[in-house]
Motif scaffolding. Structure first.
Motif, mmCIF file in Angstrom:
data_model
loop_
_atom_site.group_PDB
_atom_site.id
_atom_site.type_symbol
_atom_site.label_atom_id
_atom_site.label_comp_id
_atom_site.label_asym_id
_atom_site.label_seq_id
_atom_site.Cartn_x
_atom_site.Cartn_y
_atom_site.Cartn_z
ATOM 1 N N LEU A 186 12.156 4.776 -0.653
ATOM 2 C CA LEU A 186 12.086 3.314 -0.625
ATOM 3 C C LEU A 186 12.732 2.723 0.619
ATOM 4 O O LEU A 186 12.135 1.879 1.295
ATOM 5 C CB LEU A 186 12.753 2.741 -1.874
ATOM 6 N N PHE A 187 13.950 3.144 0.945
ATOM 7 C CA PHE A 187 14.688 2.452 1.988
ATOM 8 C C PHE A 187 14.108 2.640 3.390
ATOM 9 O O PHE A 187 14.234 1.721 4.211
ATOM 10 C CB PHE A 187 16.165 2.843 1.929
ATOM 11 N N PRO A 188 13.450 3.750 3.701
ATOM 12 C CA PRO A 188 12.731 3.759 4.982
ATOM 13 C C PRO A 188 11.637 2.702 5.060
ATOM 14 O O PRO A 188 11.336 2.198 6.144
ATOM 15 C CB PRO A 188 12.140 5.176 5.029
ATOM 16 N N LEU A 189 11.050 2.335 3.902
ATOM 17 C CA LEU A 189 10.033 1.282 3.887
ATOM 18 C C LEU A 189 10.660 -0.100 3.984
ATOM 19 O O LEU A 189 10.256 -0.919 4.811
ATOM 20 C CB LEU A 189 9.205 1.378 2.597
ATOM 21 N N THR A 190 11.649 -0.355 3.136
ATOM 22 C CA THR A 190 12.232 -1.694 3.087
ATOM 23 C C THR A 190 13.002 -2.027 4.365
ATOM 24 O O THR A 190 13.081 -3.195 4.757
ATOM 25 C CB THR A 190 13.174 -1.829 1.874
ATOM 26 N N GLN A 201 0.824 -1.204 0.000
ATOM 27 C CA GLN A 201 0.000 0.000 0.000
ATOM 28 C C GLN A 201 0.862 1.261 0.000
ATOM 29 O O GLN A 201 0.615 2.208 -0.757
ATOM 30 C CB GLN A 201 -0.935 0.004 1.217
ATOM 31 N N LEU A 202 1.889 1.284 0.847
ATOM 32 C CA LEU A 202 2.756 2.463 0.915
ATOM 33 C C LEU A 202 3.574 2.622 -0.365
ATOM 34 O O LEU A 202 3.774 3.742 -0.850
ATOM 35 C CB LEU A 202 3.689 2.339 2.125
ATOM 36 N N HIS A 203 4.032 1.508 -0.920
ATOM 37 C CA HIS A 203 4.771 1.571 -2.183
ATOM 38 C C HIS A 203 3.887 2.101 -3.303
ATOM 39 O O HIS A 203 4.341 2.875 -4.153
ATOM 40 C CB HIS A 203 5.305 0.180 -2.527
ATOM 41 N N ARG A 204 2.627 1.692 -3.301
ATOM 42 C CA ARG A 204 1.694 2.188 -4.321
ATOM 43 C C ARG A 204 1.502 3.700 -4.201
ATOM 44 O O ARG A 204 1.454 4.414 -5.210
ATOM 45 C CB ARG A 204 0.342 1.479 -4.174
ATOM 46 N N LEU A 205 1.397 4.202 -2.987
ATOM 47 C CA LEU A 205 1.178 5.633 -2.784
ATOM 48 C C LEU A 205 2.387 6.471 -3.182
ATOM 49 O O LEU A 205 2.239 7.591 -3.698
ATOM 50 C CB LEU A 205 0.832 5.902 -1.312
ATOM 51 N N LEU A 206 3.589 5.940 -2.973
ATOM 52 C CA LEU A 206 4.798 6.719 -3.195
ATOM 53 C C LEU A 206 5.395 6.537 -4.580
ATOM 54 O O LEU A 206 6.251 7.328 -4.988
ATOM 55 C CB LEU A 206 5.851 6.349 -2.143
ATOM 56 N N SER A 207 4.986 5.516 -5.308
ATOM 57 C CA SER A 207 5.571 5.246 -6.623
ATOM 58 C C SER A 207 4.877 6.058 -7.703
ATOM 59 O O SER A 207 3.730 6.485 -7.552
ATOM 60 C CB SER A 207 5.484 3.754 -6.948
#
Length: 214
Positions: free
Chosen positions: A196-200, A180-186
């Protein structure tokens, strides 16, 4: 006005475009064209935003990094909880070696499986938030079964059956949030590296902290 045979009135014949079915079909076509134009506009904006990124990362690579850290921190926390007593007694030589070997497998396999799953996701913004949520379920289960089973092989083979029971809940929590967060930020299938790296890195650390705090 009548036709030459005088059998019926020509004035009573309605033009074709007044036919109800024709008008409904025309309306559906117009709505479909509007949706396509809106989708193209969104994709165009996403592509423009992706081109402005300083260090864009593709979806496949983003999922590969997430799979790596998800295969590292939560399993390390699980091993710490399970083997806390042996480690406290100092019986950690052979057990520590097995745990390190299992972590290495979980990282490598989690990275590989994450990349393959990222290929299937492609552009995450092509899906709605609800569809992304539904897609996260099979993605998480597949990652958990493969990664947990492979890492568990180290523990005398029987761990291959137990590993997925630990890995699937971790994968569900991780991928449901990450996707969900990747979808919002991509944008346009790309995400900025600084986003990306704060998420991963952060999401697996939060899950590991929750496991240790149980």
């Amino acid at each position: 006005m009548y036709d030459t045979g005088g059998s019926h009135s020509v004035c009573d014949n309605a033009p074709a475009y007044y036919d109800a079915r024709e008008r409904v079909n025309w309306l559906k076509g117009e709505l479909a064209r509007d949706e396509r134009r809106a989708a193209l506009a969104r994709n165009g904006d996403d592509e423009a935003a992706a081109q402005l990124m300083l260090k864009p990362v593709a979806t496949e690579d983003a999922y590969r990094w997430f799979g790596t850290f998800l295969g590292l921190f939560p399993p390390a926390a699980i091993f710490g909880r399970i083997f806390q007593a042996p480690f406290a007694r100092g019986d950690y030589a052979w057990l520590g070696f097995l745990c390190l070997l299992a972590l290495a497998l979980c990282c490598s396999v989690g990275r590989s499986v994450g990349g393959r799953l990222g290929q299937k996701v492609d552009n995450p913004r092509a899906r709605t938030a609800v569809m992304t949520l539904l897609a996260a379920l099979p993605v998480a289960i597949a990652w958990g079964v493969i990664t947990g089973g492979t890492g568990g092989l180290v523990f005398f083979g029987i761990g291959a059956l137990v590993g997925p029971f630990f890995a699937i809940p971790v994968a569900l929590a991780g991928f449901l949030a990450f996707m969900q967060l990747h979808r919002l930020l991509s944008r346009g299938g790309m995400i900025e590296e600084r986003h990306l790296f704060p998420l991963t890195f952060g999401l697996p650390c939060v899950i590991a902290a929750a496991i240790l705090g149980m």
